[in-house]
Design a protein around this motif. Structure first.
Motif, PDB file in Angstrom:
ATOM      1  N   THR A 288       0.826  -1.003  -0.038  1.00 16.88           N
ATOM      2  CA  THR A 288      -0.072   0.060   0.036  1.00 16.88           C
ATOM      3  C   THR A 288       0.954   1.349   0.103  1.00 16.88           C
ATOM      4  N   THR A 289       0.357   2.210   0.248  1.00 13.31           N
ATOM      5  CA  THR A 289       1.083   3.774   0.085  1.00 13.31           C
ATOM      6  C   THR A 289       1.763   4.042   1.475  1.00 13.31           C
ATOM      7  N   ALA A 290       1.608   2.875   2.519  1.00 12.13           N
ATOM      8  CA  ALA A 290       2.197   3.034   3.789  1.00 12.13           C
ATOM      9  C   ALA A 290       3.812   3.392   3.517  1.00 12.13           C
ATOM     10  N   THR A 291       4.378   2.503   2.465  1.00  9.98           N
ATOM     11  CA  THR A 291       5.655   2.865   1.986  1.00  9.98           C
ATOM     12  C   THR A 291       5.781   2.743   0.632  1.00  9.98           C
ATOM     13  N   ALA A 292       6.829   3.199  -0.159  1.00 12.31           N
ATOM     14  CA  ALA A 292       6.989   2.878  -1.557  1.00 12.31           C
ATOM     15  C   ALA A 292       7.882   1.690  -1.633  1.00 12.31           C
ATOM     16  N   ALA A 293       8.141   0.996  -0.902  1.00 15.58           N
ATOM     17  CA  ALA A 293       9.245  -0.366  -0.969  1.00 15.58           C
ATOM     18  C   ALA A 293       8.838  -1.264  -2.071  1.00 15.58           C
ATOM     19  N   GLY A 294       7.263  -1.284  -2.160  1.00 16.47           N
ATOM     20  CA  GLY A 294       7.101  -2.378  -3.614  1.00 16.47           C
ATOM     21  C   GLY A 294       7.067  -1.873  -4.900  1.00 16.47           C
ATOM     22  N   LEU A 295       7.503  -0.628  -5.317  1.00 19.21           N
ATOM     23  CA  LEU A 295       7.309  -0.190  -6.651  1.00 19.21           C
ATOM     24  C   LEU A 295       9.007  -0.588  -7.058  1.00 19.21           C
ATOM     25  N   VAL A 296       8.843  -1.178  -8.235  1.00 14.40           N
ATOM     26  CA  VAL A 296       9.936  -1.794  -8.929  1.00 14.40           C
ATOM     27  C   VAL A 296      10.578  -0.990 -10.128  1.00 14.40           C
ATOM     28  N   LEU A 297      12.000  -1.064  -9.993  1.00 15.07           N
ATOM     29  CA  LEU A 297      12.801  -0.108 -10.910  1.00 15.07           C
ATOM     30  C   LEU A 297      13.767  -0.892 -11.601  1.00 15.07           C
ATOM     31  N   PRO A 298      14.152  -0.490 -13.011  1.00 14.62           N
ATOM     32  CA  PRO A 298      14.941  -1.370 -13.589  1.00 14.62           C
ATOM     33  C   PRO A 298      16.492  -1.244 -13.223  1.00 14.62           C
ATOM     34  N   LYS A 299      16.888  -2.240 -12.852  1.00 15.33           N
ATOM     35  CA  LYS A 299      18.173  -2.431 -12.161  1.00 15.33           C
ATOM     36  C   LYS A 299      19.275  -2.235 -12.965  1.00 15.33           C
ATOM     37  N   LYS A 300      19.380  -2.736 -14.478  1.00  9.64           N
ATOM     38  CA  LYS A 300      20.320  -2.226 -15.465  1.00  9.64           C
ATOM     39  C   LYS A 300      20.166  -0.952 -15.754  1.00  9.64           C
ATOM     40  N   TYR A 301      19.146  -0.081 -15.885  1.00 11.40           N
ATOM     41  CA  TYR A 301      19.126   1.147 -16.248  1.00 11.40           C
ATOM     42  C   TYR A 301      19.772   2.062 -15.239  1.00 11.40           C
ATOM     43  N   LEU A 302      19.411   1.835 -13.693  1.00 12.62           N
ATOM     44  CA  LEU A 302      20.040   2.478 -12.868  1.00 12.62           C
ATOM     45  C   LEU A 302      21.485   2.399 -12.576  1.00 12.62           C
ATOM     46  N   ALA A 303      21.932   1.191 -12.819  1.00 13.36           N
ATOM     47  CA  ALA A 303      23.410   1.176 -13.025  1.00 13.36           C
ATOM     48  C   ALA A 303      24.224   1.979 -13.925  1.00 13.36           C
TER      49      ALA A 303
END
Length: 519
Positions: A170-185
């Motif tokens: 839920t919006t209690a935290t944003a820990a569950g949102l998924v980001l692109p590992k390769k792009y961030l690297a």
């Protein structure tokens, strides 16, 4: 009536004629499938949009960043229309019988906006990178994250934690949102904030700091292709300007109108004012109540503040009667929220309490900081405090500075805040009532013990009793001065045919992909 049959030979001739006509006009046969996105919608935000809201890794315990986060990004599990916490990037999930393992299976074929596939490695990377609200709680309770295969990931807990899905889904935290590992690297944290890539319904186009963010519909979003092609999110902190933009047609939705502006919009038959149903609440913090040298260490002083506020009148002036007066800092729409009446407005009692505490002539309480964006609430609270002899001066602050100063524990004396992230009573206790909370100035050992007990308790009724006890202790000890639950007043213009503002559970923002506007 049954359709008249056409002989086979005649059907062939009809088909050839239709095909020839289509080729002549250069078109295609009509389809009943969902048409592509079209048009644009302009939204006037009540705050300056911060680049940090493009990256969920540092999201604070507030709802406002999710107005941007859920446009660009998606989570394994999250609230969306028809689902208080539904499977999103995750096709399914299950909890082990002992409550110590949560397994998620991703949908097949998911893509980030740059075309990279969404994998279990991205899920693990995003969680381990997360340092926002609730991060300490996750670190204390999650033992490891295991990548089983490309589409399967398991969270192993140290012990059963009944609120794992509340904090993660839920919006209690944003820990569950998924980001692109390769792009961030490839681009790093700073590069990501300049050009975020997500897996949500809209992809990032551009950002003019302090002015606007432009987003475009993602044609690969799993749930549906959005109806509106372009969203323009404008930073407009002044309530009067947001109202003017709505009237002139410069904005299609104006977020969080103040009471007088909302009243004016309601009188215009072309417009409508929609009250949100999200889990937000205003309250006054007593930052120095644990300091024996401070006047606010005296319970009578804190009780005087509570009796000085006419919550009903504040609601009418600032919220057109939509915001129920509050008795605790846990919104009444949350699970395990204690349903209590607010303190009574009693000016004589407030002055008597001040006198009993040694301030018969009142006191100079210094500067009063109030969460920006709600001028009528702030002015009303200041006026009521001054009328009781608690003399304060309103301190103007930018929103980002307000929250940063609060988090750093640099706001002193009295100040008023508001928080709208969801979750349940436990997630509110964790951040604001427990002594270890990110935004707590102090606490009590017995409340901390009760919080730990409920966090391990898998029986909902026993958990409820423990959380009710915590909330009652905050009332008995006058830890806060609750003001009212916030129902954000959202102005909707005539071009919007489906605003979707109340479609997502405990969120004040539209379900962006479901919005509809006139071409």
């Amino acid at each position: 009536m049954s359709p008249i049959p056409i002989p086979t030979r005649r059907r062939s001739r009809v088909s050839l004629i239709l095909l020839a006509l289509v080729l002549l006009v250069g078109g295609a046969l009509p389809t009943t499938a969902q048409q592509g996105p079209a048009g644009q919608a302009v939204m006037a935000w009540h705050v300056t949009i911060a680049p940090s809201w493009f990256d969920p890794s540092t999201a604070p315990p507030q709802i406002t960043p999710f107005g941007m986060l859920y446009a660009i990004h998606d989570a394994l599990v999250r609230p969306y229309p028809g689902h208080k916490s539904g499977n999103s990037l995750a096709e399914s999930w299950r909890e082990s019988p002992d409550g110590r393992v949560y397994e998620f299976k991703l949908r097949r074929g998911l893509q980030f906006h740059n075309g990279d596939p969404v994998t279990a490695e991205d899920v693990k990377f995003s969680y381990e990178r997360y340092k926002g609200a609730g991060a300490k709680e996750f670190q204390e309770r999650v033992q490891q994250v295991e990548v089983v295969d490309t589409l399967t990931v398991r969270f192993h807990l140290k012990e059963p934690w009944p609120d794992f899905m509340t904090f993660y889904g839920t919006t209690a935290t944003a820990a569950g949102l998924v980001l692109p590992k390769k792009y961030l690297a490839l681009v790093g944290d700073e590069g990501f904030r300049k050009h975020p890539i997500g897996a949500g319904p809209y992809r990032f186009v551009s950002h003019q700091p302090g002015i606007e963010v432009v987003l475009e519909a993602s044609p690969t979003y799993w749930r549906r292709v959005p109806n509106v092609k372009k969203l323009i999110m404008k930073s407009v902190p002044e309530a009067t300007t947001r109202a003017v933009m709505l009237k002139s047609g410069e904005a299609d939705i104006s977020f969080v109108l103040d009471g007088p502006e909302a009243e004016d919009i309601k009188r215009d038959p072309r417009m409508q004012v929609v009250a949100s149903k999200h889990a937000s609440i205003f309250w006054i913090e007593f930052a120095e109540q644990w300091d024996p040298k401070s006047p606010w260490h005296d319970r009578r002083m804190r009780l005087a503040v509570n009796h000085a506020l006419d919550r009903k009148q504040i609601n009418e002036a600032a919220c057109l009667g939509f915001c129920p007066p509050a008795g605790v800092i846990v919104p009444r729409v949350m699970d395990f929220a204690l349903q209590v009446e607010p303190p009574t407005y009693d000016l004589a009692r407030a002055k008597q309490l001040l006198a009993e505490a040694g301030y018969a002539n009142g006191l100079d309480a210094g500067e009063f900081s109030a969460i920006p964006g709600f001028p009528t609430v702030a002015d009303a609270v200041v006026n009521y405090l001054n009328a009781a002899g608690i003399r304060v001066r309103l301190r103007p602050m930018e929103r980002a500075a307000f929250y940063a100063t609060w988090r750093e524990k640099k706001l002193r004396g009295l100040f008023m805040t508001a928080v709208g992230n969801s979750g349940n009573a436990a997630s509110r206790v964790q951040e604001f009532i427990s002594s270890k909370g990110s935004f707590a100035y102090g606490g009590y050992p017995d409340i901390d013990d009760l919080f730990q007990q409920q966090a391990r308790e898998r029986d909902p009724k026993k958990r409820e009793a423990l959380l009710f006890r915590i909330q009652q202790l905050t009332i008995d000890r006058v830890m806060f001065a609750p003001v009212m639950d916030l129902r954000a007043l959202m102005g909707v213009g005539p071009r919007v045919t489906e605003h979707t503002i109340t479609w997502v559970a405990m969120s004040p923002f539209p379900s962006y992909e479901d919005m509809k506007v006139k071409e």
